[in-house]
Design a protein around this motif. Structure first.
Motif, mmCIF file in Angstrom:
data_model
loop_
_atom_site.group_PDB
_atom_site.id
_atom_site.type_symbol
_atom_site.label_atom_id
_atom_site.label_comp_id
_atom_site.label_asym_id
_atom_site.label_seq_id
_atom_site.Cartn_x
_atom_site.Cartn_y
_atom_site.Cartn_z
ATOM 1 N N GLU A 513 27.379 -17.149 -8.884
ATOM 2 C CA GLU A 513 26.136 -16.280 -9.605
ATOM 3 C C GLU A 513 24.988 -16.306 -8.288
ATOM 4 O O GLU A 513 24.403 -15.208 -8.553
ATOM 5 C CB GLU A 513 25.812 -17.150 -10.663
ATOM 6 C CG GLU A 513 24.641 -16.657 -11.409
ATOM 7 C CD GLU A 513 24.365 -17.151 -12.766
ATOM 8 O OE1 GLU A 513 23.341 -17.218 -13.420
ATOM 9 O OE2 GLU A 513 25.497 -17.852 -13.366
ATOM 10 N N ARG A 517 23.595 -12.725 -8.078
ATOM 11 C CA ARG A 517 22.069 -12.266 -8.178
ATOM 12 C C ARG A 517 21.433 -11.594 -7.162
ATOM 13 O O ARG A 517 20.550 -10.759 -7.210
ATOM 14 C CB ARG A 517 21.344 -13.774 -8.475
ATOM 15 C CG ARG A 517 20.082 -13.545 -9.006
ATOM 16 C CD ARG A 517 19.307 -15.040 -9.437
ATOM 17 N NE ARG A 517 20.147 -15.568 -10.441
ATOM 18 C CZ ARG A 517 20.065 -15.390 -11.793
ATOM 19 N NH1 ARG A 517 19.165 -14.490 -12.229
ATOM 20 N NH2 ARG A 517 20.578 -15.939 -12.584
ATOM 21 N N SER A 520 22.561 -8.060 -7.098
ATOM 22 C CA SER A 520 21.759 -7.226 -8.228
ATOM 23 C C SER A 520 20.443 -6.989 -7.630
ATOM 24 O O SER A 520 19.946 -5.943 -8.004
ATOM 25 C CB SER A 520 21.451 -8.015 -9.567
ATOM 26 O OG SER A 520 21.111 -7.629 -10.424
ATOM 27 N N LYS A 553 27.941 -9.008 -14.229
ATOM 28 C CA LYS A 553 26.888 -9.605 -13.660
ATOM 29 C C LYS A 553 25.755 -8.591 -13.061
ATOM 30 O O LYS A 553 24.751 -8.940 -13.122
ATOM 31 C CB LYS A 553 27.468 -10.175 -12.145
ATOM 32 C CG LYS A 553 28.402 -11.350 -12.504
ATOM 33 C CD LYS A 553 27.746 -12.584 -13.278
ATOM 34 C CE LYS A 553 28.896 -13.794 -13.604
ATOM 35 N NZ LYS A 553 28.045 -14.752 -14.302
ATOM 36 N N ASP A 556 24.036 -7.975 -16.347
ATOM 37 C CA ASP A 556 23.237 -9.295 -16.922
ATOM 38 C C ASP A 556 22.056 -9.598 -16.078
ATOM 39 O O ASP A 556 21.094 -10.142 -16.510
ATOM 40 C CB ASP A 556 24.189 -10.221 -17.029
ATOM 41 C CG ASP A 556 25.174 -9.785 -18.296
ATOM 42 O OD1 ASP A 556 25.051 -8.961 -18.854
ATOM 43 O OD2 ASP A 556 26.349 -10.785 -18.370
ATOM 44 N N LEU A 557 22.209 -9.712 -14.629
ATOM 45 C CA LEU A 557 21.561 -10.355 -13.691
ATOM 46 C C LEU A 557 20.136 -9.189 -13.238
ATOM 47 O O LEU A 557 19.242 -9.571 -12.451
ATOM 48 C CB LEU A 557 21.850 -10.687 -12.365
ATOM 49 C CG LEU A 557 23.056 -11.841 -12.839
ATOM 50 C CD1 LEU A 557 23.784 -12.484 -11.549
ATOM 51 C CD2 LEU A 557 22.411 -13.114 -13.452
#
Length: 621
Positions: A513, A517, A520, A553, A556-557
């Motif tokens: 993650e 992140r 992203s 991901k 979402d991020l």
């Protein structure tokens, strides 16, 4: 409440829609269904959920394959209408009876639809009431049965307590059925003696069972040892006879190879000769058209194998007669043997099991109820439908022409930005250099951005590629924010007049993650023109998990309400998989993004386009 019901042809001509419903749908759920579900061979799914600002719909559909009609019902997802499936089947049956290919309007179907809707709603209410009534009845019956069991057990206990004659009314003298009876002395009789454990070595036991097998006789027979002993001794006697002889080495007198070191030649001053590399590479394989042989022998052999299941099930004569005379309507049971063979074949070619199963379900839905042509086998019909489905999936939904987009961005005065993402060790940096070499051949000014500030040696690796290709590179070292490095690289490209910026990112697992992140953030800050996912062609089922998790991901991020997801796929190590090309199908099916590049070697020219016909032929071979 039902929001909308439409009937249209496979070509997109709307034949009828319910005017009395007349609800204005928010967004475009029908168009999204056609684009994302029906054209992507996901029609085997039960329903499709569409989310729009302020509304969320559930869409259900059915086909009339013989007439080429599609029936779609739209309703609010929160309602969970139970009668929609029944209503669609009734509408399909009634409309097909009045359908005429020459007609384009069916205003007389409004009254029929209202009657069908009332019948479907009434039937759903009756089923709902019957389920509610059956629940207490089942509970009362269960309590009644439990009470009977308790009473019977209590009666049995009373009988045991009373003992004597009261417990022997049935005349079996208190003995259980199947067990020997007791005599007057309360002992078991000799003739009905309870059998004890057999002891073959105890000679004092006078009782013998005539039907029992005597192990002592077997022991006496085995003492002779004439038959059994040689069998046990055959293997150890033959083992020492085997002698391993060392083979003489054969020296090869053929001349040695030219040289195995393919690194750059170094001059006397210690500087690398870069111009030799660029001159010896030649033309990139991206600009070469791949020729496919059109032999049909393999297809005939495979279709013959698939037809074995039909022949076993229905017999030789019935299958031959069916192929000659044709079949009225194909049923699901007719398609199952051929679809099962196709599913197994796709899985052996590295297609994920879930995707192979969904593809077969979609093909079954598209063929069920269709008329089989004369002199046509079911297996060949199924294979042709699967081939069309695979071509539709692997063909890009939107055209992505990088060279055209590069020139369009150049006219606007900004560089074209491509970000390469993927898991560890798939070859992002190497294939980034291959893309750069291909762009250089088309007179495009390229600059590399070393945004892999996490892995040791990543900047030096990219610097080596840039030096060999004689293109500029933007780097800031390690332990820097990759989003800021990419932003400064784009600004530098605008100043020095570079047309394309190729951004190299760190490899990361889909479950990491913190790194996801950071990726992203890089995409959100710089808003690249193209996000390429670099994946291996030999991963198989793991490709589905990697690509779906990356998209999830990134969505979402991202702080943006409309996050950027993966736009295209670059498949590496394609020359190592032989015919196991299923990863390409799995990746495209799960993401909807096209395969734009295929890496097939270690030199800069080993980059080519994905040939859809070649992949489909390999999958079905």
């Amino acid at each position: 409440m039902l929001e909308q019901l439409l009937i249209f042809t496979r070509g997109g001509l709307i034949l009828w829609t319910c005017k009395e419903l007349g609800n204005a749908l928010r967004g475009s759920p029908i168009d999204t269904l056609i684009r994302s579900c029906l054209l992507e061979e996901r029609s085997g799914d039960a329903s499709y959920n569409y989310d729009a600002p302020g509304a969320s719909y559930t869409l259900k559909w059915t086909f009339h394959n013989e007439l080429g009609l599609v029936f779609v019902a739209v309703y609010q997802r929160i309602l969970h209408l139970l009668y929609v499936d029944d209503l669609l089947s009734m509408v399909k049956q009634e409309f097909s009876s009045i359908y005429d290919p020459k007609r384009t309007a069916y205003n007389d179907f409004d009254d029929i639809f209202q009657q069908l809707k009332k019948e479907a709603e009434a039937r759903a209410e009756e089923m709902k009431k019957s389920k509610q009534i059956s629940k207490p009845l089942n509970n009362s019956n269960l309590g009644r049965k439990q009470g009977q069991v308790q009473n019977s057990s209590a009666d049995g206990g009373n009988k045991k307590k009373s003992g004597g004659k009261s417990g022997n009314d049935s005349g079996d003298d208190g003995n259980l059925k199947g067990y020997p009876k007791k005599n007057e002395n309360n002992n078991y009789g000799k003739s009905e003696e309870v059998p004890s454990k057999i002891d073959h070595n105890n000679k004092e036991n006078g009782t013998s069972n005539a039907n029992a097998f005597d192990v002592n006789k077997l022991k006496l027979r085995s003492k002779g040892g004439k038959k059994t002993a040689p069998v046990a001794n055959k293997v150890p006697k033959e083992e020492p006879k085997k002698k391993v002889t060392k083979k003489n080495r054969v020296w090869d007198d053929s001349p040695k190879e030219a040289k195995l070191d393919f690194t750059d030649s170094v001059s006397e001053n210690g500087e690398e000769n870069i111009s030799v590399v660029a001159a010896d590479q030649g033309e990139s394989m991206m600009d070469k058209e791949e020729i496919i042989s059109s032999d049909s022998e393999s297809e005939e052999d495979e279709s013959g194998k698939d037809n074995k299941a039909d022949t076993k099930k229905k017999g030789w004569f019935s299958s031959m007669f069916q192929s000659i005379a044709g079949k009225a309507n194909l049923e699901k049971s007719d398609l199952e043997p051929a679809l099962k063979a196709l599913k197994d074949r796709l899985m052996t070619k590295n297609v994920a099991e879930e995707i192979a199963e969904k593809l077969c379900e979609s093909v079954a839905v598209s063929l069920e109820g269709k008329r089989l042509a004369s002199f046509t086998r079911i297996s060949s019909t199924v294979q042709a439908a699967m081939e069309d489905a695979l071509v539709r999936i692997l063909t890009p939904r939107r055209s992505i022409d990088i060279l055209r987009d590069v020139h369009a961005a150049k006219e606007q005065g900004k560089p074209y930005v491509v970000v390469f993402v993927g898991v560890n060790g798939v070859g992002k940096s190497t294939n980034l250099a291959k893309v750069a070499y291909w762009l250089l051949q088309h007179d495009v000014k390229v600059m590399m951005a070393a945004c892999d500030t996490f892995r040791s040696g990543a900047v030096e690796q990219l610097r080596t590629h840039a030096r060999r290709l004689q293109i500029p590179i933007f780097e800031k070292g390690y332990e820097k924010d990759p989003a800021i490095v990419a932003k400064e690289a784009i600004q530098e490209a605008s100043r020095n007049g570079s047309d394309v910026v190729l951004v190299d990112t760190a490899g990361r697992m889909q479950d990491n993650e913190p790194l996801m992140r950071a990726l992203s953030k890089l995409i959100y800050v710089n808003n690249p023109d193209l996000v390429l996912f670099v994946g291996e062609a030999l991963v198989g089922n793991d490709a589905v998990d990697q690509l779906s998790k990356f998209n999830q991901k990134l969505g979402d991020l991202s702080p943006s309400p409309n996050p950027r997801l993966i736009d295209g796929i670059l498949l590496t190590k394609f020359d190592t998989i032989d015919d196991k090309v299923g990863a390409a199908l799995s990746m495209v099916y799960i993401s909807g993004a096209p395969v734009m590049f295929v890496g097939c070697g270690q030199s800069y020219t080993d980059l080519k386009k994905l040939n859809v016909k070649s992949i489909v032929k390999t999958l079905l071979k």
